[in-house]
Design a protein around this motif. Structure first.
Motif, PDB file in Angstrom:
ATOM      1  N   ALA A   1       0.835  -1.209   0.000  1.00  0.00           N
ATOM      2  CA  ALA A   1       0.000   0.000   0.000  1.00  0.00           C
ATOM      3  C   ALA A   1       0.864   1.251   0.000  1.00  0.00           C
ATOM      4  O   ALA A   1       0.568   2.230  -0.695  1.00  0.00           O
ATOM      5  N   ALA A   2       1.954   1.223   0.753  1.00  0.00           N
ATOM      6  CA  ALA A   2       2.856   2.373   0.794  1.00  0.00           C
ATOM      7  C   ALA A   2       3.515   2.574  -0.576  1.00  0.00           C
ATOM      8  O   ALA A   2       3.680   3.713  -1.025  1.00  0.00           O
ATOM      9  N   GLY A   3       3.880   1.497  -1.231  1.00  0.00           N
ATOM     10  CA  GLY A   3       4.475   1.598  -2.559  1.00  0.00           C
ATOM     11  C   GLY A   3       3.520   2.230  -3.557  1.00  0.00           C
ATOM     12  O   GLY A   3       3.914   3.082  -4.360  1.00  0.00           O
ATOM     13  N   LYS A   4       2.257   1.829  -3.506  1.00  0.00           N
ATOM     14  CA  LYS A   4       1.248   2.410  -4.393  1.00  0.00           C
ATOM     15  C   LYS A   4       1.074   3.896  -4.091  1.00  0.00           C
ATOM     16  O   LYS A   4       0.961   4.720  -5.000  1.00  0.00           O
ATOM     17  N   GLN A   5       1.060   4.254  -2.800  1.00  0.00           N
ATOM     18  CA  GLN A   5       0.903   5.656  -2.421  1.00  0.00           C
ATOM     19  C   GLN A   5       2.096   6.500  -2.867  1.00  0.00           C
ATOM     20  O   GLN A   5       1.930   7.604  -3.370  1.00  0.00           O
ATOM     21  N   LEU A   6       3.297   5.979  -2.690  1.00  0.00           N
ATOM     22  CA  LEU A   6       4.493   6.695  -3.122  1.00  0.00           C
ATOM     23  C   LEU A   6       4.458   6.927  -4.635  1.00  0.00           C
ATOM     24  O   LEU A   6       4.764   8.021  -5.119  1.00  0.00           O
ATOM     25  N   ALA A   7       4.057   5.908  -5.381  1.00  0.00           N
ATOM     26  CA  ALA A   7       3.957   6.053  -6.837  1.00  0.00           C
ATOM     27  C   ALA A   7       2.947   7.141  -7.203  1.00  0.00           C
ATOM     28  O   ALA A   7       3.206   7.969  -8.083  1.00  0.00           O
ATOM     29  N   LEU A   8       1.815   7.169  -6.520  1.00  0.00           N
ATOM     30  CA  LEU A   8       0.822   8.216  -6.768  1.00  0.00           C
ATOM     31  C   LEU A   8       1.383   9.592  -6.433  1.00  0.00           C
ATOM     32  O   LEU A   8       1.195  10.548  -7.190  1.00  0.00           O
ATOM     33  N   ASP A   9       2.059   9.699  -5.297  1.00  0.00           N
ATOM     34  CA  ASP A   9       2.608  10.984  -4.862  1.00  0.00           C
ATOM     35  C   ASP A   9       3.609  11.549  -5.863  1.00  0.00           C
ATOM     36  O   ASP A   9       3.703  12.762  -6.040  1.00  0.00           O
ATOM     37  N   LEU A  10       4.371  10.676  -6.501  1.00  0.00           N
ATOM     38  CA  LEU A  10       5.432  11.135  -7.401  1.00  0.00           C
ATOM     39  C   LEU A  10       5.066  11.034  -8.883  1.00  0.00           C
ATOM     40  O   LEU A  10       5.873  11.375  -9.737  1.00  0.00           O
ATOM     41  N   GLY A  11       3.879  10.530  -9.184  1.00  0.00           N
ATOM     42  CA  GLY A  11       3.465  10.401 -10.575  1.00  0.00           C
ATOM     43  C   GLY A  11       4.157   9.268 -11.310  1.00  0.00           C
ATOM     44  O   GLY A  11       4.323   9.314 -12.527  1.00  0.00           O
ATOM     45  N   ILE A  12       4.545   8.229 -10.583  1.00  0.00           N
ATOM     46  CA  ILE A  12       5.192   7.059 -11.195  1.00  0.00           C
ATOM     47  C   ILE A  12       4.100   6.049 -11.525  1.00  0.00           C
ATOM     48  O   ILE A  12       3.271   5.719 -10.675  1.00  0.00           O
ATOM     49  N   ARG A  13       4.110   5.563 -12.739  1.00  0.00           N
ATOM     50  CA  ARG A  13       3.024   4.694 -13.204  1.00  0.00           C
ATOM     51  C   ARG A  13       3.199   3.220 -12.873  1.00  0.00           C
ATOM     52  O   ARG A  13       2.248   2.465 -12.923  1.00  0.00           O
ATOM     53  N   ARG A  14       4.388   2.775 -12.534  1.00  0.00           N
ATOM     54  CA  ARG A  14       4.618   1.333 -12.349  1.00  0.00           C
ATOM     55  C   ARG A  14       5.078   1.032 -10.937  1.00  0.00           C
ATOM     56  O   ARG A  14       5.960   1.697 -10.395  1.00  0.00           O
ATOM     57  N   THR A  15       4.472   0.007 -10.340  1.00  0.00           N
ATOM     58  CA  THR A  15       4.928  -0.540  -9.063  1.00  0.00           C
ATOM     59  C   THR A  15       5.127  -2.037  -9.255  1.00  0.00           C
ATOM     60  O   THR A  15       4.484  -2.647 -10.103  1.00  0.00           O
ATOM     61  N   ALA A  16       6.009  -2.614  -8.440  1.00  0.00           N
ATOM     62  CA  ALA A  16       6.281  -4.049  -8.557  1.00  0.00           C
ATOM     63  C   ALA A  16       6.856  -4.551  -7.240  1.00  0.00           C
ATOM     64  O   ALA A  16       7.440  -3.782  -6.469  1.00  0.00           O
ATOM     65  N   PRO A  17       6.700  -5.853  -6.961  1.00  0.00           N
ATOM     66  CA  PRO A  17       7.314  -6.419  -5.759  1.00  0.00           C
ATOM     67  C   PRO A  17       8.843  -6.305  -5.821  1.00  0.00           C
ATOM     68  O   PRO A  17       9.429  -6.370  -6.902  1.00  0.00           O
ATOM     69  N   ALA A  18       9.452  -6.125  -4.654  1.00  0.00           N
ATOM     70  CA  ALA A  18      10.911  -6.020  -4.562  1.00  0.00           C
ATOM     71  C   ALA A  18      11.556  -7.293  -5.099  1.00  0.00           C
ATOM     72  O   ALA A  18      11.018  -8.392  -4.957  1.00  0.00           O
ATOM     73  N   VAL A  19      12.710  -7.120  -5.718  1.00  0.00           N
ATOM     74  CA  VAL A  19      13.415  -8.256  -6.315  1.00  0.00           C
ATOM     75  C   VAL A  19      14.871  -8.252  -5.884  1.00  0.00           C
ATOM     76  O   VAL A  19      15.409  -7.250  -5.426  1.00  0.00           O
ATOM     77  N   GLY A  20      15.512  -9.386  -6.049  1.00  0.00           N
ATOM     78  CA  GLY A  20      16.959  -9.512  -5.861  1.00  0.00           C
ATOM     79  C   GLY A  20      17.495  -8.984  -4.548  1.00  0.00           C
ATOM     80  O   GLY A  20      17.029  -9.355  -3.476  1.00  0.00           O
ATOM     81  N   GLU A  21      18.458  -8.088  -4.631  1.00  0.00           N
ATOM     82  CA  GLU A  21      19.172  -7.567  -3.473  1.00  0.00           C
ATOM     83  C   GLU A  21      18.474  -6.404  -2.780  1.00  0.00           C
ATOM     84  O   GLU A  21      19.045  -5.799  -1.869  1.00  0.00           O
ATOM     85  N   MET A  22      17.266  -6.061  -3.192  1.00  0.00           N
ATOM     86  CA  MET A  22      16.577  -4.926  -2.578  1.00  0.00           C
ATOM     87  C   MET A  22      16.245  -5.231  -1.129  1.00  0.00           C
ATOM     88  O   MET A  22      15.892  -6.356  -0.780  1.00  0.00           O
TER      89      MET A  22
END
Length: 157
Positions: free
Chosen positions: A121-142
Motif C-alpha cells: 500500500a505504501a508503494g502504491k501511495q508513493l507512486a501516486l505521490d510522485l506520478g510514477i506509473r509502475r509498481t512491482a514487488p521487490a526483487v533480488g538484493e533490494m
C-alpha cells in the motif's frame, strides 16, 4: 451403389441432432433467473408493515500509510545527473523518509517503485505521490524494510 463419404455422413448426423435439440428445447422456460434489479425493485414496491432492511456493504478500510514511517531509497538508472536527488527531494517534501540515493547499475524496463509485500500500500501511495506509473514487488538484493525507486529515462521525475 456407392456409399457417401464418412464426412458427409457425420455432417448429416450433426445437422439432424441439432435440429432435434432445437425442436425439443424451444418451448422450455429459461433455467437461469436474473435476481439483480427486478427482485429488488419489486420488493421495494410491495407495501409491508415492516420496513425492509437494505443490506449495506461495509467499505473495506484503506490501509493508512504513514509516509514518515516508511523508508525510501532512490536510485538513478537514467544517466541524467541529479535525477535521484531531485526525486528524493520531492518525496521528502510530501513526507516520505528518504534514507538514501545513488546510481543503479542494471536494466529496469521503466521507472518503478519496488515494494516488499508488507509495504504494498505504501508503494502504491508513493507512486501516486510522485506520478510514477509502475509498481512491482521487490526483487533480488533490494532491502525488505523499505521502498525502492529506480528511475529510468522513459519518464524522468
Amino acid at each position: 451403389m456407392a456409399f457417401p463419404s464418412p464426412l458427409v455422413m457425420l455432417s448429416v448426423l450433426a445437422v439432424a441432432m441439432a435440429s432435434i435439440t432445437f425442436v425439443a428445447t424451444r418451448d422450455q422456460a429459461p433455467t437461469e433467473r436474473r435476481v439483480e434489479t427486478a427482485t429488488i425493485a419489486s420488493a421495494e414496491q410491495t407495501p409491508s408493515a415492516e420496513p425492509t432492511a437494505k443490506p449495506t456493504k461495509e467499505p473495506k478500510p484503506e490501509p493508512r500509510v504513514k509516509r514518515g514511517e516508511v523508508y525510501v531509497e532512490v536510485y538513478n538508472s537514467s544517466g541524467i545527473k541529479g535525477l535521484a536527488a531531485s526525486t528524493a527531494e520531492k518525496a521528502t517534501t510530501v513526507g516520505w523518509a528518504v534514507v538514501g540515493e545513488d546510481n543503479w547499475y542494471g536494466v529496469v524496463p521503466t521507472t518503478t517503485v519496488y515494494f516488499p509485500p508488507r509495504l504494498k500500500a505504501a508503494g502504491k501511495q508513493l507512486a501516486l505521490d510522485l506520478g510514477i506509473r509502475r509498481t512491482a514487488p521487490a526483487v533480488g538484493e533490494m532491502k525488505r524494510d523499505r521502498l525502492t525507486i529506480i528511475l529510468t529515462t522513459d519518464d524522468p521525475q
